[in-house]
Design an enzyme around this catalytic site. Structure first.
Site, PDB file in Angstrom:
ATOM      1  N   LYS A  14      -1.377 -22.342  36.275  1.00  0.00           N
ATOM      2  CA  LYS A  14      -0.702 -23.506  37.150  1.00  0.00           C
ATOM      3  C   LYS A  14      -1.813 -24.871  37.005  1.00  0.00           C
ATOM      4  CE  LYS A  14      -1.048 -21.061  41.057  1.00  0.00           C
ATOM      5  NZ  LYS A  14      -1.326 -19.772  40.623  1.00  0.00           N
ATOM      6  N   ARG A  89       1.785 -19.811  49.859  1.00  0.00           N
ATOM      7  CA  ARG A  89       1.478 -18.488  49.265  1.00  0.00           C
ATOM      8  C   ARG A  89       2.162 -17.483  50.266  1.00  0.00           C
ATOM      9  NH1 ARG A  89      -3.295 -20.305  45.972  1.00  0.00           N
ATOM     10  NH2 ARG A  89      -4.286 -18.505  45.225  1.00  0.00           N
ATOM     11  N   ARG A 134     -17.052 -20.113  39.715  1.00  0.00           N
ATOM     12  CA  ARG A 134     -16.353 -19.642  41.028  1.00  0.00           C
ATOM     13  C   ARG A 134     -16.784 -18.168  41.214  1.00  0.00           C
ATOM     14  NH1 ARG A 134      -9.947 -21.470  40.848  1.00  0.00           N
ATOM     15  NH2 ARG A 134     -10.066 -19.467  42.357  1.00  0.00           N
ATOM     16  N   ARG A 146      -7.262 -10.141  44.139  1.00  0.00           N
ATOM     17  CA  ARG A 146      -6.618 -11.298  44.337  1.00  0.00           C
ATOM     18  C   ARG A 146      -5.214 -11.175  43.777  1.00  0.00           C
ATOM     19  NH1 ARG A 146     -10.406 -15.142  41.374  1.00  0.00           N
ATOM     20  NH2 ARG A 146      -8.537 -16.605  41.430  1.00  0.00           N
TER      21      ARG A 146
HETATM   22  P1  ADP Z   1      -6.013 -18.779  42.168  1.00  0.00           P
HETATM   23  O1  ADP Z   1      -4.677 -19.316  41.816  1.00  0.00           O
HETATM   24  O2  ADP Z   1      -6.764 -18.570  40.693  1.00  0.00           O
HETATM   25  O3  ADP Z   1      -6.135 -17.658  42.851  1.00  0.00           O
HETATM   26  P2  ADP Z   1      -6.930 -20.784  43.823  1.00  0.00           P
HETATM   27  O4  ADP Z   1      -7.728 -22.066  43.677  1.00  0.00           O
HETATM   28  O5  ADP Z   1      -5.267 -21.340  43.945  1.00  0.00           O
HETATM   29  O6  ADP Z   1      -7.098 -19.930  42.887  1.00  0.00           O
HETATM   30  O7  ADP Z   1      -7.245 -20.183  45.237  1.00  0.00           O
HETATM   31  C1  ADP Z   1      -8.537 -19.677  45.497  1.00  0.00           C
HETATM   32  C2  ADP Z   1      -8.567 -18.976  46.774  1.00  0.00           C
HETATM   33  O8  ADP Z   1      -8.536 -20.055  47.783  1.00  0.00           O
HETATM   34  C3  ADP Z   1      -7.515 -17.992  47.386  1.00  0.00           C
HETATM   35  O9  ADP Z   1      -7.658 -16.630  46.660  1.00  0.00           O
HETATM   36  C4  ADP Z   1      -7.433 -18.335  48.834  1.00  0.00           C
HETATM   37  O10 ADP Z   1      -8.702 -17.430  49.322  1.00  0.00           O
HETATM   38  C5  ADP Z   1      -7.406 -19.460  48.893  1.00  0.00           C
HETATM   39  N1  ADP Z   1      -6.068 -20.195  49.062  1.00  0.00           N
HETATM   40  C6  ADP Z   1      -5.835 -21.145  48.108  1.00  0.00           C
HETATM   41  N2  ADP Z   1      -4.469 -21.520  48.396  1.00  0.00           N
HETATM   42  C7  ADP Z   1      -4.104 -20.913  49.626  1.00  0.00           C
HETATM   43  C8  ADP Z   1      -3.168 -20.770  50.529  1.00  0.00           C
HETATM   44  N3  ADP Z   1      -1.997 -21.679  50.200  1.00  0.00           N
HETATM   45  N4  ADP Z   1      -3.158 -19.879  51.401  1.00  0.00           N
HETATM   46  C9  ADP Z   1      -4.051 -19.229  51.948  1.00  0.00           C
HETATM   47  N5  ADP Z   1      -5.241 -19.245  51.055  1.00  0.00           N
HETATM   48  C10 ADP Z   1      -5.171 -19.866  49.811  1.00  0.00           C
END
Ligand code: ADP
Length: 192
Positions: A14, A89, A134, A146
């Site tokens: 993404k 999400r 990360r 995850r």
């Molecule tokens: P990835 O898609 O690789 O998991 P992201 O950078 O999108 O990485 O998200 C990293 C972390 O941030 C998630 O595992 C969660 O803890 C938090 N997070 C990100 N976006 C959301 C969301 N929309 N709702 C809840 N938690 C979120």
């Protein structure tokens, strides 16, 4: 205006595709992951609340991410459109996004989902972890968790958009350029 939700599990690509989309269509990239990481780095109150959950691979509470997205949308009312990456999400987040859109007289043009299987996702994220720094990218159990959280809590959001006829699925394995071309075909079909 084009407002798209880029949907898919962690590691689906993404972030990579978002960069290409915003460049070509001049849209604003809103990644809740990036926004949250910035809060953690800046050690804000919000960042302190999010840090622990993120490092465990769990979702941050809906009201936190909804608030962050609201602020960004409101402060960019002249934008040509938005790419929502990693948001919504949960169903509650999807509903909140629809409310926010209608309050601002705009709407989601569509959702593009990148499909990648679990084995490939785990491989990609662990590889990314070597460079990204990360913590949530570096431990296999955490990465698998995850992906599990995604299938349990986030995958149902696909049905939310399918019901609105706003869902296109694209194979997320292959050349980055080929995947991007398919995304562009979908975005171009939205009109402006
Ligand atoms: P990835 O898609 O690789 O998991 P992201 O950078 O999108 O990485 O998200 C990293 C972390 O941030 C998630 O595992 C969660 O803890 C938090 N997070 C990100 N976006 C959301 C969301 N929309 N709702 C809840 N938690 C979120």
């Amino acid at each position: 205006m084009i407002n798209i939700v880029l949907f898919g599990p962690p590691g689906a690509g993404k972030g990579t595709q978002s960069k290409k989309i915003i460049e070509k269509y001049q849209l604003i990239h809103l990644s809740t992951g990036d926004l949250l990481r910035a809060e953690v780095m800046a050690e804000t109150e919000l960042g302190k609340k999010a840090k622990d959950l993120m490092s465990k691979g769990l979702l941050v509470p809906d009201e936190i991410v909804i608030g962050m997205i609201e602020n960004k949308v409101k402060s960019n009312t002249n934008a040509k459109g938005f790419v929502f990456d990693g948001f919504p999400r949960t169903i509650a987040q999807a509903e909140a996004l629809d409310n926010l859109m209608s309050k601002n007289n705009i709407k989601i043009s569509g959702t593009v989902a990148l499909e990648v299987d679990e084995v490939e996702l785990t491989k990609r994220i662990l590889e990314r972890g070597k460079l990204s720094g990360r913590i949530d990218d570096q431990n296999e159990t955490l990465v698998k968790n995850r992906v599990k959280v995604y299938f349990k809590e986030t995958a149902p959001v696909a049905d939310y958009y399918k019901k609105q006829n706003k869902f296109t699925s694209i194979q997320g394995i292959g050349e980055v350029e080929d995947i991007f071309k398919q995304i562009c075909t979908t975005l171009d079909s939205y009109g402006s």
